[in-house]
Design a protein around this motif. Structure first.
Motif, PDB file in Angstrom:
ATOM      1  N   TRP A 198       0.073   5.532   3.592  1.00  0.00           N
ATOM      2  CA  TRP A 198       1.521   5.327   3.662  1.00  0.00           C
ATOM      3  C   TRP A 198       2.272   6.583   4.100  1.00  0.00           C
ATOM      4  O   TRP A 198       3.489   6.538   4.323  1.00  0.00           O
ATOM      5  CB  TRP A 198       2.044   4.895   2.286  1.00  0.00           C
ATOM      6  N   TRP A 199       1.555   7.708   4.241  1.00  0.00           N
ATOM      7  CA  TRP A 199       2.253   8.984   4.444  1.00  0.00           C
ATOM      8  C   TRP A 199       2.977   9.063   5.784  1.00  0.00           C
ATOM      9  O   TRP A 199       4.088   9.592   5.857  1.00  0.00           O
ATOM     10  CB  TRP A 199       1.289  10.154   4.300  1.00  0.00           C
TER      11      TRP A 199
ATOM     12  N   ASP B 108      -4.431  16.612   2.306  1.00  0.00           N
ATOM     13  CA  ASP B 108      -4.554  15.555   1.299  1.00  0.00           C
ATOM     14  C   ASP B 108      -3.504  14.464   1.508  1.00  0.00           C
ATOM     15  O   ASP B 108      -3.804  13.271   1.414  1.00  0.00           O
ATOM     16  CB  ASP B 108      -4.421  16.149  -0.102  1.00  0.00           C
ATOM     17  N   MET B 109      -2.262  14.861   1.790  1.00  0.00           N
ATOM     18  CA  MET B 109      -1.206  13.875   1.978  1.00  0.00           C
ATOM     19  C   MET B 109      -1.432  13.071   3.251  1.00  0.00           C
ATOM     20  O   MET B 109      -1.179  11.861   3.290  1.00  0.00           O
ATOM     21  CB  MET B 109       0.160  14.558   2.015  1.00  0.00           C
ATOM     22  N   SER B 110      -1.899  13.723   4.297  1.00  0.00           N
ATOM     23  CA  SER B 110      -2.110  13.016   5.569  1.00  0.00           C
ATOM     24  C   SER B 110      -3.176  11.933   5.458  1.00  0.00           C
ATOM     25  O   SER B 110      -3.219  11.007   6.280  1.00  0.00           O
ATOM     26  CB  SER B 110      -2.495  14.017   6.657  1.00  0.00           C
ATOM     27  N   SER B 111      -4.045  12.036   4.464  1.00  0.00           N
ATOM     28  CA  SER B 111      -5.089  11.024   4.290  1.00  0.00           C
ATOM     29  C   SER B 111      -4.564   9.763   3.609  1.00  0.00           C
ATOM     30  O   SER B 111      -5.263   8.749   3.576  1.00  0.00           O
ATOM     31  CB  SER B 111      -6.240  11.606   3.455  1.00  0.00           C
ATOM     32  N   GLN B 112      -3.330   9.818   3.085  1.00  0.00           N
ATOM     33  CA  GLN B 112      -2.760   8.646   2.434  1.00  0.00           C
ATOM     34  C   GLN B 112      -2.267   7.659   3.493  1.00  0.00           C
ATOM     35  O   GLN B 112      -1.569   8.047   4.435  1.00  0.00           O
ATOM     36  CB  GLN B 112      -1.593   9.047   1.524  1.00  0.00           C
TER      37      GLN B 112
ATOM     38  N   ASP C 251       0.849  -1.194   0.000  1.00  0.00           N
ATOM     39  CA  ASP C 251       0.000   0.000   0.000  1.00  0.00           C
ATOM     40  C   ASP C 251       0.886   1.246   0.000  1.00  0.00           C
ATOM     41  O   ASP C 251       1.282   1.756   1.033  1.00  0.00           O
ATOM     42  CB  ASP C 251      -0.909  -0.004   1.234  1.00  0.00           C
ATOM     43  N   GLY C 252       1.223   1.707  -1.181  1.00  0.00           N
ATOM     44  CA  GLY C 252       2.078   2.877  -1.298  1.00  0.00           C
ATOM     45  C   GLY C 252       2.497   3.074  -2.733  1.00  0.00           C
ATOM     46  O   GLY C 252       2.267   2.210  -3.591  1.00  0.00           O
ATOM     47  N   PRO C 253       3.100   4.232  -3.052  1.00  0.00           N
ATOM     48  CA  PRO C 253       3.547   4.487  -4.423  1.00  0.00           C
ATOM     49  C   PRO C 253       4.603   3.476  -4.850  1.00  0.00           C
ATOM     50  O   PRO C 253       5.598   3.276  -4.146  1.00  0.00           O
ATOM     51  CB  PRO C 253       4.101   5.913  -4.356  1.00  0.00           C
TER      52      PRO C 253
END
Length: 563
Positions: free
Chosen positions: A239-240, A233-237, A177-179
């Motif tokens: 893997w962030w 937006d990034m915090s909702s990922q 689960d990540g880029p």
């Protein structure tokens, strides 16, 4: 298990008769550094995430010397390597009474790893070229700078090489689960530094010349901390949290740890904790998470200060964090929170001749881009949600997040330079002239990178400012701007472009900046490294690009101030 040298030695700071040397090893070890002619130091490695590091304080160096040194792991000499074709690395010190000695520093930003690692056909690496030239006479004060200043994007976490991508595919489980092509974990970050810092010429250079560093966005991710909505937006990922914790923890280990002086290392509470435990993984992980707390206009306390300052002879260098501690509150955006800005102003006080500010992002951009960013910030802060949302999309799409897009900070920095340059008893900072009289600095220079082209611009802060103030931008060291973008970037420096975009900005109520600036050299789009040199009150900068054969050629030579 026998320990071997994985990365390093990296010579970081030389302060008086002491120096700091950083290494990464393959196993726990006692690291010892011995300098010919006098000077030695030892340190035990510390461990985290299965990796092993040491920062060694070397004491007893001979002032005014340049002596070879050796690195030992336990009872084995590991540096210089016996098979190396390069000359031995040296530690150079300044003479005890060095007030009249020249000071030189090379600087630049944006360095991708070697072509073998990246698989991209980039122009020759400027840092490799500089290293090869210095190898001809490492002790020569004419060839050897006092300091290397790296201004961001030392590694690219979000634009990995083919080699790293293969490593990621091999080690990650199915359904990760990540880029897919970006690093996330601490262990993955270590591979970026391994492929970049083990480049043979760069490895030798980092072992021979003191180096200080500051991050920009690609150490974490493109557009890092562009705005408050970007953070949400990034915090909702999912893997962030691991990405930011690993990115900041690895930056502290590989880059920031060496920015500290021997005294600062001895007083650093995090280093004391990490070196007191057998496994510092949890300490590093918790630290990485804790220092990413958002800074708001209401809460301006900084979780950790990445900015730092140092003196080399009569030159003061202040390196600013342009990324991690930004205040992102709409309408009250700041490059630095209030406490850190106060620290910066304090560093501008003191007994020095030349002030150098290291800022990964340029203070003075091409005028058309400056006006575009100022206009975009005004729209992004508007009360109309639709207009603000469109402006936010434009901000992210075109990377409109330099000093001009943080107008309060741009104005404050401009005013600080104006007051410094005027001198006098009311100046916020000054050098002390003969008889204790107040005097303006001999020069003020802002060193920057990021924008993938190099230029020299002079600021006009009004007739009362005697001090020459310049923006010195050098980027990239090893990267490139797409050919199709270059005409547009050249046009952004033109009067026509500046006038047109300024007219648009004025319709939204954006005021004209309190400084005007003129380009003196550039734009140059090739790979480059620049040298800033101070001698007495004289200041000069030279920009050197690389030829197809990997040699350095001068593309700009500018006198910033004559003696």
């Amino acid at each position: 298990m026998t320990a071997h040298l994985l990365i390093g030695p990296v010579l970081r700071r030389v302060v008086g008769d002491r120096a700091t040397i950083w290494v990464e090893t393959t196993a726990p070890a006692r690291v010892r550094v011995e300098v010919a002619g006098g000077g030695a130091g030892t340190a035990q490695t510390f461990s985290g995430y299965g990796h092993h590091y040491a920062i060694v304080i070397v004491s007893g160096l001979v002032p005014g010397s340049a002596n070879e040194y050796q690195v030992w792991l336990d009872d084995r000499q590991v540096w210089p390597q016996p098979e190396s074709p390069y000359p031995p690395s040296v530690i150079a010190t300044r003479a005890a009474a060095d007030a009249g000695q020249p000071v030189s520093m090379i600087f630049g930003s944006c360095r991708e790893a070697t072509p073998e690692a990246t698989g991209r056909k980039l122009p020759p690496d400027a840092l490799d070229a500089f290293s090869r030239r210095l190898m001809t006479d490492p002790r020569s004060p004419e060839l050897r700078p006092d300091l290397i200043v790296l201004l961001g994007d030392q590694v690219y976490a979000d634009k990995t090489s083919a080699k790293v991508r293969r490593f990621l595919r091999r080690r990650r489980p199915a359904g990760h689960d990540g880029p897919a092509d970006e690093v996330v974990s601490f262990d993955e970050y270590t591979k970026l530094y391994l492929e970049s810092w083990r480049d043979p010429e760069v490895r030798w250079l980092l072992a021979t010349v003191p180096t200080v560093m500051i991050f920009d966005d690609h150490e974490i991710i493109d557009d890092w901390n562009t705005s408050a909505s970007w953070r949400r937006d990034m915090s909702s990922q999912p893997w962030w949290s691991e990405r930011i914790a690993s990115g900041l923890a690895s930056y502290w280990v590989y880059q920031h740890l060496g920015n500290m002086s021997p005294d600062e290392l001895a007083a650093d509470p995090l280093l004391a904790k990490i070196t007191s435990v057998e496994d510092a993984t949890s300490l590093l992980h918790d630290f990485g998470l804790s220092v990413d707390k958002p800074t708001s206009a209401e809460n301006t306390d900084r979780p950790y200060q990445w900015s730092f300052a140092l003196d080399v002879g009569r030159t003061r260098l202040v390196m600013l964090d342009n990324r991690c501690n930004r205040v992102l509150t709409p309408g009250r955006r700041e490059m630095l929170p209030a406490a850190e800005w106060g620290w910066f102003v304090d560093q501008a006080h003191g007994d020095y001749d030349h002030l150098v500010v290291g800022s990964s992002l340029p203070w003075l951009m091409p005028p058309a881009i400056h006006h575009l960013e100022a206009w975009n910030e005004r729209l992004a802060d508007s009360a109309g949600p639709r207009r603000a949302a469109v402006a936010e999309r434009i901000r992210r799409a075109f990377d409109l997040e330099h000093w001009a897009a943080f107008s309060r900070s741009f104005a404050a920095l401009t005013e600080l330079f104006r007051r410094l340059g005027e001198g006098g008893p009311e100046a916020p900072g000054h050098r002390v002239g003969a008889g204790g009289a107040y005097a303006a600095p001999a020069s003020i220079s802002v060193l920057s990178g990021d924008v993938h082209h190099s230029y020299v611009a002079r600021a006009d802060l009004g007739p009362a400012v005697a001090t020459p103030v310049h923006q010195l931008t050098c980027s990239p060291i090893h990267n490139q701007v797409p050919v199709v973008m270059r005409p547009l970037m050249r046009f952004s420096w033109s009067r026509l472009a500046a006038k047109a975009v300024r007219a648009v900005a004025r319709t939204s109520g954006v005021r004209r900046p309190a400084v005007r600036w003129k380009r003196l050299a550039g734009p140059y789009f090739g790979n480059a490294v620049s040298t800033l040199r101070h001698s007495g009150t004289q200041a000069d900068v030279r920009v050197e690009g690389t030829t197809k054969d990997g040699e350095l050629i001068t593309v700009a030579d500018v006198h910033l101030r004559d003696a």
